[in-house]
Design a protein around this motif. Structure first.
Motif, PDB file in Angstrom:
ATOM      1  N   TYR A 116       0.785  -1.219   0.059  1.00  0.00           N
ATOM      2  CA  TYR A 116      -0.025   0.047   0.128  1.00  0.00           C
ATOM      3  C   TYR A 116       0.732   1.359  -0.007  1.00  0.00           C
ATOM      4  CZ  TYR A 116      -3.500  -3.441   1.098  1.00  0.00           C
ATOM      5  OH  TYR A 116      -4.392  -4.583   1.262  1.00  0.00           O
ATOM      6  N   ASP A 117       2.095   1.194   0.717  1.00  0.00           N
ATOM      7  CA  ASP A 117       2.875   2.373   0.540  1.00  0.00           C
ATOM      8  C   ASP A 117       3.347   2.632  -0.485  1.00  0.00           C
ATOM      9  OD1 ASP A 117       2.278   2.696   3.244  1.00  0.00           O
ATOM     10  OD2 ASP A 117       4.191   2.324   4.117  1.00  0.00           O
ATOM     11  N   GLU A 118       3.718   1.743  -1.187  1.00  0.00           N
ATOM     12  CA  GLU A 118       4.253   1.588  -2.965  1.00  0.00           C
ATOM     13  C   GLU A 118       3.269   2.206  -3.856  1.00  0.00           C
ATOM     14  OE1 GLU A 118       4.859  -0.639  -0.566  1.00  0.00           O
ATOM     15  OE2 GLU A 118       6.860  -1.626  -0.643  1.00  0.00           O
ATOM     16  N   VAL A 136     -10.207   6.403 -12.359  1.00  0.00           N
ATOM     17  CA  VAL A 136      -9.381   5.243 -11.832  1.00  0.00           C
ATOM     18  C   VAL A 136      -8.304   5.676 -10.838  1.00  0.00           C
ATOM     19  CG1 VAL A 136      -8.073   3.214 -12.794  1.00  0.00           C
ATOM     20  CG2 VAL A 136      -9.965   3.721 -13.973  1.00  0.00           C
ATOM     21  N   MET A 137      -7.356   6.437 -11.314  1.00  0.00           N
ATOM     22  CA  MET A 137      -6.168   6.760 -10.847  1.00  0.00           C
ATOM     23  C   MET A 137      -6.245   7.555  -9.309  1.00  0.00           C
ATOM     24  SD  MET A 137      -2.726   8.844 -11.979  1.00  0.00           S
ATOM     25  CE  MET A 137      -2.461   7.709 -13.361  1.00  0.00           C
ATOM     26  N   GLU A 138      -7.245   8.420  -9.365  1.00  0.00           N
ATOM     27  CA  GLU A 138      -7.552   9.019  -8.037  1.00  0.00           C
ATOM     28  C   GLU A 138      -8.386   8.025  -7.266  1.00  0.00           C
ATOM     29  OE1 GLU A 138      -8.047  13.513 -10.055  1.00  0.00           O
ATOM     30  OE2 GLU A 138      -9.369  12.150 -10.449  1.00  0.00           O
ATOM     31  N   ASN A 139      -9.467   7.302  -7.533  1.00  0.00           N
ATOM     32  CA  ASN A 139      -9.955   6.779  -6.691  1.00  0.00           C
ATOM     33  C   ASN A 139      -8.971   5.396  -6.327  1.00  0.00           C
ATOM     34  OD1 ASN A 139     -12.408   4.850  -5.788  1.00  0.00           O
ATOM     35  ND2 ASN A 139     -11.201   3.580  -6.951  1.00  0.00           N
ATOM     36  N   ASN A 140      -7.962   5.174  -6.724  1.00  0.00           N
ATOM     37  CA  ASN A 140      -7.162   4.020  -6.541  1.00  0.00           C
ATOM     38  C   ASN A 140      -6.128   4.502  -5.290  1.00  0.00           C
ATOM     39  OD1 ASN A 140      -8.598   2.215  -8.060  1.00  0.00           O
ATOM     40  ND2 ASN A 140      -6.968   1.584  -9.171  1.00  0.00           N
ATOM     41  N   LEU A 141      -5.705   5.860  -5.666  1.00  0.00           N
ATOM     42  CA  LEU A 141      -5.059   6.498  -4.734  1.00  0.00           C
ATOM     43  C   LEU A 141      -5.758   6.705  -3.294  1.00  0.00           C
ATOM     44  CD1 LEU A 141      -2.504   7.776  -3.764  1.00  0.00           C
ATOM     45  CD2 LEU A 141      -3.277   9.951  -5.198  1.00  0.00           C
ATOM     46  N   TRP A 147      -5.640   2.192   3.493  1.00  0.00           N
ATOM     47  CA  TRP A 147      -4.932   1.187   3.964  1.00  0.00           C
ATOM     48  C   TRP A 147      -3.329   1.677   4.371  1.00  0.00           C
ATOM     49  CZ3 TRP A 147      -6.505  -3.920   4.030  1.00  0.00           C
ATOM     50  CH2 TRP A 147      -7.812  -4.288   3.213  1.00  0.00           C
ATOM     51  N   ALA A 148      -2.947   2.782   4.250  1.00  0.00           N
ATOM     52  CA  ALA A 148      -1.797   3.151   4.724  1.00  0.00           C
ATOM     53  C   ALA A 148      -1.993   4.678   5.347  1.00  0.00           C
ATOM     54  CB  ALA A 148      -0.943   3.368   3.361  1.00  0.00           C
ATOM     55  N   PRO A 149      -2.501   4.492   6.264  1.00  0.00           N
ATOM     56  CA  PRO A 149      -3.129   6.065   6.923  1.00  0.00           C
ATOM     57  C   PRO A 149      -1.659   7.132   7.359  1.00  0.00           C
ATOM     58  CG  PRO A 149      -3.329   4.155   8.449  1.00  0.00           C
ATOM     59  CD  PRO A 149      -2.932   3.600   7.253  1.00  0.00           C
TER      60      PRO A 149
END
Length: 302
Positions: A116-118, A136-141, A147-149
């Motif tokens: 998740y960090d990567e 897609v990109m903004e949602n997935n980011l 997951w990586a608060p």
């Protein structure tokens, strides 16, 4: 929930990379032809052979076009080879660092592999480098950030899912991501911000209504998405009650146990019986995992 990177191939400019004849074939037909062209078919009697080699003209990656990197990575993904797809995307980005689709492929498979960090770093770089052609990109980011608060503030996640929905207003995945972001804010912040987040969640939940019907075409991602929505319904109902807020229409119309049961019925029909694994992928916020498991295992009332 993360959106599969092949969604971006619906963009006509990127479809041009496939070098398919346009003629009378519309965008939808072009997409179907493209996906068929990377279907990984190869002779059954061939041993120790890379089926994805059929998607490229040369084994020398220094000569590959962007389309060939995308095709090879898509083939690996179709064979559930996340590491292969990730490696191909990484290699492709060395040659095509501003490739929107390769950035999405890399980020998506980093999420799938729990990196998740990567994924946050990859997709942040993508958002800074390109103007996304869809959400897609903004949602997935935003999803990776949940997951990586430690890597992402929730206000950034809110801005990202909002922009994703502006690009793709009907995206069930982006609505679902937004629901998780608003739950995270409501569970963490003070009373005023909690009330605002609950109201925003209510609006998103109304938009999500009906998305569960996508289980008719089942996948693990969709099963986990609906399990996540059921978990959120349960948790947000508790938060709303604790804040003396009126029970919203979605809460009156839906029961989280029924929603979870529908997801588990499909999961079992697909041979997915490990509830703990399903809930691990469904709940980016650890404190909700137990609720997901309890809902997934709940027996029907008699």
């Amino acid at each position: 929930m993360a959106i599969a990177p092949r969604t971006i191939l619906k963009n006509p400019a990127l479809l041009a990379l496939t070098t398919l004849a346009v003629g009378a074939v519309g965008a939808g037909g072009m997409l179907a032809l493209y996906l068929a062209s990377v279907s990984c078919q190869y002779p059954a009697n061939v041993q120790n052979f890379d089926p994805c080699a059929y998607t490229v003209e040369s084994s020398d990656t220094s000569r590959w076009t962007e389309r060939e990197f995308v095709a090879h990575a898509t083939c690996d993904a179709g064979m559930d080879n996340d590491w292969g797809a990730l490696d191909t995307a990484k290699t492709g980005l060395l040659r095509y660092p501003s490739s929107e689709v390769l950035l999405n492929i890399r980020g998506y498979h980093e999420i799938n592999l729990g990196l998740y960090d990567e994924a946050v770093d990859t997709l942040r770089n993508g958002v800074a480098r390109v103007t996304p052609s869809n959400g897609v990109m903004e949602n997935n980011l935003a999803w990776a950030g949940l997951w990586a608060p430690r890597k992402m503030d929730l206000r950034e996640a809110r801005a990202l899912y909002t922009r994703s929905l502006e690009r793709d207003p009907n995206s069930c995945e982006a609505v679902h991501t937004g629901m998780w972001v608003e739950y995270a804010i409501a569970a963490k912040e003070g009373e005023a911000e909690r009330r605002n987040a609950i109201k925003r969640y209510d609006t998103l939940r109304d938009r999500y209504d009906g998305c569960e019907r996508r289980l008719a075409e089942p996948s693990e991602d969709r099963i986990q998405e609906v399990l996540g929505a059921a978990t959120l319904d349960f948790e947000m109902s508790k938060l709303a009650a604790a804040n003396n807020q009126t029970k919203p229409a979605w809460a009156r119309a839906h029961m989280s146990t029924i929603l979870a049961r529908s997801a588990m019925t499909v999961a079992r029909s697909e041979g997915m019986t490990d509830v703990d694994t399903l809930c691990s992928g469904a709940t980016p916020i650890g404190q909700t995992h137990t609720t997901c498991v309890q809902l997934a295992k709940a027996k029907p009332c008699r």
